[in-house]
Design an enzyme around this catalytic site. Structure first.
Site, short mmCIF file in Angstrom:
data_model
loop_
_atom_site.label_atom_id
_atom_site.label_comp_id
_atom_site.label_asym_id
_atom_site.label_seq_id
_atom_site.Cartn_x
_atom_site.Cartn_y
_atom_site.Cartn_z
CE LYS A 133 -1.92 10.96 15.92
NZ LYS A 133 -0.47 10.98 15.67
CG HIS A 158 -20.13 33.59 22.51
ND1 HIS A 158 -19.23 33.28 23.49
CD2 HIS A 158 -21.37 33.58 23.09
CE1 HIS A 158 -19.89 33.10 24.64
NE2 HIS A 158 -21.19 33.27 24.41
CB ALA A 192 8.97 5.76 21.47
N GLY A 217 13.15 8.27 19.14
CA GLY A 217 13.44 9.05 17.94
C GLY A 217 13.50 8.17 16.70
CB THR A 245 -0.93 0.04 1.24
OG1 THR A 245 -0.13 -0.23 2.40
CG2 THR A 245 -2.02 -1.00 1.14
CB ILE A 299 6.36 7.78 19.25
CG1 ILE A 299 6.40 8.28 17.79
CG2 ILE A 299 5.98 6.29 19.32
CD1 ILE A 299 7.30 7.49 16.87
P1 FAD Z 1 7.74 7.93 4.86
O1 FAD Z 1 6.35 8.21 5.22
O2 FAD Z 1 8.58 7.16 5.81
O3 FAD Z 1 7.70 7.18 3.45
C1 FAD Z 1 8.83 6.67 2.83
C2 FAD Z 1 8.41 5.58 1.87
O4 FAD Z 1 9.51 5.27 1.05
C3 FAD Z 1 8.03 4.27 2.56
O5 FAD Z 1 6.88 3.73 1.97
C4 FAD Z 1 9.25 3.38 2.30
O6 FAD Z 1 8.95 2.01 2.29
C5 FAD Z 1 9.65 3.86 0.93
N1 FAD Z 1 11.04 3.58 0.56
C6 FAD Z 1 12.15 3.71 1.32
N2 FAD Z 1 13.24 3.37 0.59
C7 FAD Z 1 12.80 3.02 -0.64
C8 FAD Z 1 13.44 2.60 -1.83
N3 FAD Z 1 14.76 2.46 -1.90
N4 FAD Z 1 12.66 2.32 -2.90
C9 FAD Z 1 11.32 2.46 -2.85
N5 FAD Z 1 10.67 2.88 -1.75
C10 FAD Z 1 11.40 3.16 -0.67
N6 FAD Z 1 3.70 13.10 11.56
C11 FAD Z 1 2.76 14.08 11.63
O7 FAD Z 1 2.90 15.11 11.00
N7 FAD Z 1 1.63 13.89 12.39
C12 FAD Z 1 1.41 12.79 13.11
O8 FAD Z 1 0.39 12.67 13.78
C13 FAD Z 1 2.40 11.76 13.07
N8 FAD Z 1 2.23 10.62 13.77
C14 FAD Z 1 3.18 9.64 13.69
C15 FAD Z 1 3.00 8.50 14.45
C16 FAD Z 1 3.93 7.48 14.41
C17 FAD Z 1 3.71 6.24 15.23
C18 FAD Z 1 5.08 7.62 13.57
C19 FAD Z 1 6.08 6.51 13.49
C20 FAD Z 1 5.27 8.76 12.83
C21 FAD Z 1 4.33 9.79 12.89
N9 FAD Z 1 4.49 10.98 12.17
C22 FAD Z 1 3.55 11.96 12.26
C23 FAD Z 1 5.67 11.21 11.33
C24 FAD Z 1 5.33 10.96 9.85
O9 FAD Z 1 4.85 9.63 9.71
C25 FAD Z 1 6.56 11.17 8.99
O10 FAD Z 1 7.10 12.45 9.23
C26 FAD Z 1 6.20 11.07 7.52
O11 FAD Z 1 5.66 9.80 7.23
C27 FAD Z 1 7.44 11.30 6.65
O12 FAD Z 1 7.09 11.19 5.32
P2 FAD Z 1 8.16 10.75 4.20
O13 FAD Z 1 7.42 10.78 2.92
O14 FAD Z 1 9.39 11.57 4.34
O15 FAD Z 1 8.57 9.25 4.56
P1 NAI Z 2 11.08 12.18 19.83
O1 NAI Z 2 12.31 12.77 19.29
O2 NAI Z 2 9.81 12.94 19.79
O3 NAI Z 2 11.30 11.80 21.36
C1 NAI Z 2 12.27 10.89 21.77
C2 NAI Z 2 12.45 11.03 23.26
O4 NAI Z 2 13.30 9.99 23.69
C3 NAI Z 2 13.09 12.35 23.67
O5 NAI Z 2 12.41 12.88 24.75
C4 NAI Z 2 14.52 11.93 24.03
O6 NAI Z 2 15.11 12.75 25.00
C5 NAI Z 2 14.28 10.53 24.56
N1 NAI Z 2 15.44 9.65 24.52
C6 NAI Z 2 16.40 9.57 23.57
N2 NAI Z 2 17.28 8.59 23.89
C7 NAI Z 2 16.84 8.05 25.04
C8 NAI Z 2 17.31 6.98 25.86
N3 NAI Z 2 18.40 6.29 25.53
N4 NAI Z 2 16.61 6.68 26.97
C9 NAI Z 2 15.49 7.37 27.31
N5 NAI Z 2 15.02 8.39 26.57
C10 NAI Z 2 15.67 8.71 25.44
O7 NAI Z 2 10.95 10.77 19.09
P2 NAI Z 2 9.74 9.74 18.96
O8 NAI Z 2 8.75 9.95 20.04
O9 NAI Z 2 10.36 8.44 18.78
O10 NAI Z 2 9.08 10.22 17.60
C11 NAI Z 2 9.86 10.29 16.41
C12 NAI Z 2 9.33 11.36 15.53
O11 NAI Z 2 8.11 10.96 14.92
C13 NAI Z 2 8.99 12.63 16.27
O12 NAI Z 2 10.13 13.44 16.44
C14 NAI Z 2 8.02 13.28 15.37
O13 NAI Z 2 8.72 14.02 14.41
C15 NAI Z 2 7.33 12.11 14.69
N6 NAI Z 2 5.99 11.93 15.26
C16 NAI Z 2 5.09 12.96 15.19
C17 NAI Z 2 3.85 12.84 15.75
C18 NAI Z 2 2.93 14.00 15.71
O14 NAI Z 2 3.18 14.91 14.95
N7 NAI Z 2 1.86 14.00 16.48
C19 NAI Z 2 3.41 11.61 16.39
C20 NAI Z 2 4.44 10.60 16.45
C21 NAI Z 2 5.66 10.77 15.86
#
Ligand code: FAD
Ligand code: NAI
Length: 469
Positions: free
Chosen positions: A55, A448, A274, A276, A41, A188
């Site tokens: 979400k 309001h 989680a 980073g 997908t 996360i």
């Molecule tokens: P990605 O979405 O990672 O897409 C990259 C794609 O490239 C993937 O399908 C991968 O398989 C493909 N790919 C990689 N290498 C190759 C290759 N060599 N050939 C072909 N395909 C390849 N961000 C928000 O703004 N709001 C949120 O609420 C939010 N929630 C999140 C919750 C979680 C649990 C996680 C993990 C992330 C969340 N994020 C959120 C972050 C968001 O998902 C990413 O910032 C976003 O997906 C980045 O988009 P991208 O297109 O750069 O990469």
């Molecule tokens: P994050 O960068 O948000 O947070 C990681 C946390 O782990 C930090 O507080 C850091 O200090 C801590 N940390 C790092 N090393 C550690 C260790 N060894 N032991 C204990 N704590 C440690 O990263 P996270 O939560 O993994 O998310 C990754 C990214 O995904 C985010 O930065 C964000 O960009 C994206 N994301 C965005 C969402 C949204 O927009 N609502 C939802 C989920 C992810």
């Protein structure tokens, strides 16, 4: 060999939006995507294992928690019962519909799609190895890398997706953990920790720093931590995890104070790692065009151009916040630049949201950033306890804070904590794009009764004339 104007590698928010914009501008475009974990997908991390499934679970678990704790106040008496398989199914159904939506948009905008892993084999050339092992070669003037990111690992804590999971595993746990230990108090950890706490787990968060959510305005982070603690989440700040031992039924986690001191252990049913995410460029063939990622693995760019002519990079694989809307913003700017237009991203106005309860949302500078810059600013604040809609709904937690330049009154930052503030922060993003003064918001009529009135009252507060608190 198939000939294109642009090849896009990656089908996440960066890649699929780039492909759509290229199609709209009349470019002959192909999107190469290998899917997430071998899936077929589109949508990348965001749709398949990120933004959308998280979400979906946040919404459903918030409803469950509300039914347990808030409905009775409203005069609704129910005894909710969790049906976890159904909660997971509705998540999967929504995700499926969304990923199909991208296929539709590709067709609508004449975007070709090739399944498989793309590898750059020279200027303008990409080799794609399909799921069946067949290799196709594509040729184009420009290549856009949008390969995204993966969860970062931690030595001594091996993710097996059974007992020690990353975000992907935490979205599909087979049961509500008795005790979930989250490593990392970032977005996360707190979002997915909230999901499982609301469904009944005890949740302990172990964080390396002495605060939660680095990057968030410190006052908001303190208020946020207090709110999560009140809900029962436990925090071990300033603590570093040194090891994890897994058994069939759980995990023993060892951690110690960062400042030094005796090691302690925590017994968990599941552990969520989680801490980073890291850029993903494995097998991409960057060396064939002379690109070397920086020390942290990011592809360096100048206005989305890499050091190799005709090769561009956007989204999580390059610098900046790892957010879907940042990737989307860059996709439009990058493709418009390729098409000879003036691409632009305002990196100072990319909103951030944590979709917990309460939500936290912000855009622009934090107070700490303004102090570090030595910029004189004024702050206006308004609590939701004084907002009539919030009061009527029994949802008075949180407040709005607006920061504006002390001399010009230009809005420099807006910080919101409270229910559904994710839907409100966009107002400040628009105001800031127009370089509005706080007085512009203070003198704009808001409907309001709505929570959005708090945005106006906080803006009034910058000049000290908040009327309703
Ligand atoms: P990605 O979405 O990672 O897409 C990259 C794609 O490239 C993937 O399908 C991968 O398989 C493909 N790919 C990689 N290498 C190759 C290759 N060599 N050939 C072909 N395909 C390849 N961000 C928000 O703004 N709001 C949120 O609420 C939010 N929630 C999140 C919750 C979680 C649990 C996680 C993990 C992330 C969340 N994020 C959120 C972050 C968001 O998902 C990413 O910032 C976003 O997906 C980045 O988009 P991208 O297109 O750069 O990469
Ligand atoms: P994050 O960068 O948000 O947070 C990681 C946390 O782990 C930090 O507080 C850091 O200090 C801590 N940390 C790092 N090393 C550690 C260790 N060894 N032991 C204990 N704590 C440690 O990263 P996270 O939560 O993994 O998310 C990754 C990214 O995904 C985010 O930065 C964000 O960009 C994206 N994301 C965005 C969402 C949204 O927009 N609502 C939802 C989920 C992810």
């Amino acid at each position: 060999m198939a000939q294109y104007d642009v090849i896009i590698i990656g089908g996440g928010p960066g890649g699929y939006n780039a492909a759509i914009r290229a199609g709209q501008l009349g470019l002959k475009v192909v999107c190469v995507d290998k899917g997430i974990d071998g899936g077929d997908t589109l949508g990348g991390t965001c749709l398949n294992v990120g933004c959308m499934p998280s979400k979906a679970l946040l919404h459903a678990s918030e409803m469950f928690a509300a039914a347990n704790t808030e409905f009775a106040t409203l005069g609704i008496e129910v005894t909710p019962k969790l049906n976890l398989p159904q909660m997971m199914k509705q998540k999967a159904d929504s995700v499926g519909a969304l990923t199909k939506g991208i296929e539709f948009l590709f067709k609508k905008n004449k975007v070709d799609r090739v399944r498989g892993a793309g590898k750059i084999v020279g200027p303008g050339k990409v080799e794609v190895t399909g799921p069946d092992g067949a290799v196709t070669t594509l040729d184009a003037k420009d290549i856009v890398i949008a390969t995204g990111s993966l969860p970062s690992g931690l030595p001594g804590v091996e993710v097996d997706q059974k007992r020690i999971v990353d975000s992907t595993g935490a979205l599909t746990l087979p049961e509500v953990p008795g005790h979930l230990v989250v490593i990392g108090a970032g977005i996360i950890g707190l979002e997915l920790g909230s999901v499982w706490r609301r469904l009944g787990a005890k949740v302990t968060v172990v964080e390396f720093l002495d605060r939660i959510t680095p990057g968030m305005d410190a006052e908001m982070a303190k208020t946020f931590q207090r709110a999560l603690t009140k809900q029962g989440m436990e925090f071990k700040l300033g603590s570093k995890v040194t090891g994890a031992k897994t058994s069939k039924t759980g995990v023993t986690l060892t951690y110690e104070p960062v400042a030094g001191g005796a090691a302690e252990t925590l017994q968990a049913d599941y552990v969520l790692l989680a801490i980073g995410r890291k850029p993903f460029t494995d097998g991409l063939g960057l060396e064939s065009v002379g690109i070397t990622p920086d020390k942290r693995g990011f592809i360096e760019t100048d206005h989305w151009k890499t050091s190799a002519p005709g090769v561009w990079a956007i989204g999580d694989v390059t610098h900046g916040p790892m957010l879907a809307h940042k990737a989307e913003e860059e996709s439009v700017a990058c493709i418009e630049t390729i098409a000879g237009k003036a691409g632009h991203v305002n990196y100072g106005i990319i909103p951030s949201v944590v979709y917990t309860s309460p939500e936290v949302a912000w855009v622009g500078k934090t107070e700490e950033e303004l102090k570090a810059e030595g910029r004189a600013y004024k702050a206006g604040k308004f609590p939701f306890t004084a907002n009539s809609r919030a009061k009527i709904n029994h949802e008075t937690e949180g407040f709005v804070k607006v920061l504006a330049d002390a001399t010009t009154d230009e809005i420099l930052g807006a910080h919101l904590i409270g229910p559904q503030v994710s839907e409100m922060v966009g107002e400040y993003a628009v105001a800031m794009e127009f370089r509005a003064a706080s007085e512009d918001v203070a003198r704009t009529c808001h409907p309001h009764p709505t929570r959005s009135e708090a945005l106006r009252q906080a803006a009034m507060g910058v000049e000290g004339w908040t009327m309703q608190a």
